[in-house]
Design a protein around this motif. Structure first.
Motif, PDB file in Angstrom:
ATOM      1  N   ALA A 123      14.884   3.549   5.744  1.00 35.48           N
ATOM      2  CA  ALA A 123      14.617   4.400   4.579  1.00 35.48           C
ATOM      3  C   ALA A 123      13.138   4.775   4.530  1.00 35.48           C
ATOM      4  O   ALA A 123      12.784   5.933   4.224  1.00 35.48           O
ATOM      5  N   ILE A 124      12.272   3.830   4.846  1.00 34.70           N
ATOM      6  CA  ILE A 124      10.831   4.110   4.863  1.00 34.70           C
ATOM      7  C   ILE A 124      10.496   5.059   5.999  1.00 34.70           C
ATOM      8  O   ILE A 124       9.736   6.022   5.832  1.00 34.70           O
ATOM      9  N   ALA A 125      11.077   4.829   7.167  1.00 34.66           N
ATOM     10  CA  ALA A 125      10.809   5.675   8.326  1.00 34.66           C
ATOM     11  C   ALA A 125      11.271   7.117   8.107  1.00 34.66           C
ATOM     12  O   ALA A 125      10.719   8.049   8.701  1.00 34.66           O
ATOM     13  N   TRP A 132       3.105   6.103   9.605  1.00 41.88           N
ATOM     14  CA  TRP A 132       3.718   5.037  10.393  1.00 41.88           C
ATOM     15  C   TRP A 132       4.616   4.198   9.508  1.00 41.88           C
ATOM     16  O   TRP A 132       4.264   3.891   8.370  1.00 41.88           O
ATOM     17  N   ALA A 133       5.780   3.810  10.033  1.00 44.77           N
ATOM     18  CA  ALA A 133       6.626   2.818   9.376  1.00 44.77           C
ATOM     19  C   ALA A 133       6.375   1.496  10.092  1.00 44.77           C
ATOM     20  O   ALA A 133       6.460   1.429  11.321  1.00 44.77           O
ATOM     21  N   ASN A 146       7.988  -4.456   4.625  1.00 41.29           N
ATOM     22  CA  ASN A 146       7.958  -3.130   5.241  1.00 41.29           C
ATOM     23  C   ASN A 146       7.010  -2.216   4.483  1.00 41.29           C
ATOM     24  O   ASN A 146       6.949  -2.260   3.250  1.00 41.29           O
ATOM     25  N   HIS A 147       6.299  -1.358   5.231  1.00 41.53           N
ATOM     26  CA  HIS A 147       5.287  -0.506   4.615  1.00 41.53           C
ATOM     27  C   HIS A 147       5.260   0.865   5.267  1.00 41.53           C
ATOM     28  O   HIS A 147       5.603   1.024   6.441  1.00 41.53           O
ATOM     29  N   TRP A 148       4.799   1.845   4.499  1.00 40.43           N
ATOM     30  CA  TRP A 148       4.471   3.172   5.009  1.00 40.43           C
ATOM     31  C   TRP A 148       2.953   3.277   5.068  1.00 40.43           C
ATOM     32  O   TRP A 148       2.277   3.045   4.070  1.00 40.43           O
ATOM     33  N   ASP A 167       5.853   5.007  15.173  1.00 40.51           N
ATOM     34  CA  ASP A 167       5.085   6.230  14.979  1.00 40.51           C
ATOM     35  C   ASP A 167       5.985   7.259  14.301  1.00 40.51           C
ATOM     36  O   ASP A 167       7.008   7.655  14.863  1.00 40.51           O
ATOM     37  N   CYS A 168       5.611   7.704  13.108  1.00 39.93           N
ATOM     38  CA  CYS A 168       6.420   8.680  12.370  1.00 39.93           C
ATOM     39  C   CYS A 168       5.727  10.035  12.249  1.00 39.93           C
ATOM     40  O   CYS A 168       6.181  10.887  11.488  1.00 39.93           O
ATOM     41  N   TRP A 169       4.614  10.209  12.976  1.00 37.08           N
ATOM     42  CA  TRP A 169       4.028  11.543  13.027  1.00 37.08           C
ATOM     43  C   TRP A 169       4.975  12.448  13.809  1.00 37.08           C
ATOM     44  O   TRP A 169       5.696  11.996  14.708  1.00 37.08           O
ATOM     45  N   GLU A 170       4.974  13.726  13.501  1.00 38.55           N
ATOM     46  CA  GLU A 170       5.925  14.644  14.135  1.00 38.55           C
ATOM     47  C   GLU A 170       5.733  14.731  15.644  1.00 38.55           C
ATOM     48  O   GLU A 170       6.683  15.004  16.384  1.00 38.55           O
TER      49      GLU A 170
END
Length: 204
Positions: A123-125, A132-133, A146-148, A167-170
């Motif tokens: 859910a965070i990701a 970043w998740a 868990n953190h954003w 890594d949650c950058w596009e």
């Protein structure tokens, strides 16, 4: 006499073992490796420039060049380290999580079950935005949370230990997936997650 710090020069780590990931193309990884190498280069260049300012006696909080380069170094250094952790917890055909192992037990202890941790992390990701998740461990209590993390140098719980790094950058999933298909990337990430590497980061 002021003792100046010795600036360490970093070399990019190699992650050739990551070829053949499921759902994350080699081409996309190569682009991400180049981005990572840029962080390493910038860390070295900024460190050299800051060392020069210190030697010249210009390492002062009132010096705009010194202050801005110091702030930038935190961003570049964070980008370097986080990418190393991210690449380091991926692998082709990784072993599944050992449900009897210490990491699975920590998830169950702190979230009620591995599945509850997993759904919370996903859910965070899936949140909108760049960042970043990450699952951290508090070294004092051993608790997992868990953190954003929005930027490389912004939002990390002080002193906490990274366990699972995503890594949650596009740039981490485009063009393999559309910018609206983050959920598909999240699924691909977990297909390649090296649980053994994550468990190796755990303080037991």
């Amino acid at each position: 006499m002021r003792i100046l710090p010795r600036m360490k020069r970093y070399e990019p780590k190699q992650f050739s073992r990551l070829k053949g990931l499921s759902g994350i193309s080699d081409g996309l990884l190569q682009d991400n490796f180049k981005l990572y190498e840029g962080y390493v280069k910038n860390v070295n260049e900024l460190s050299t420039q800051l060392e020069g300012l210190l030697k010249e006696g210009k390492g002062k909080g009132t010096n705009p060049a010194f202050t801005e380069m110091t702030r930038r170094l935190g961003f570049e250094y964070g980008g370097m380290v986080l990418h190393e952790l991210y690449f380091g917890n991926l692998g082709p055909e990784p072993d599944p999580l050992n449900k009897a192992g210490p990491l699975a037990q920590a998830f169950s202890r702190d979230f009620g079950s591995f599945e509850a941790w997993f759904e919370d992390f996903k859910a965070i990701a899936a949140m909108r935005g760049v960042g970043w998740a990450m699952a951290y461990q508090n070294p004092e209590t051993r608790q997992i949370s868990n953190h954003w993390i929005t930027l490389h140098n912004d939002g990390h719980p002080p002193g906490f230990r990274p366990i699972v790094v995503m890594d949650c950058w596009e740039h981490a999933f485009v063009p393999d997936y559309k910018c609206t298909e983050r959920a598909k990337y999240v699924d691909a990430y977990f297909k390649n997650l090296d649980w053994r590497a994550c468990e190796g980061r755990l303080i037991k």
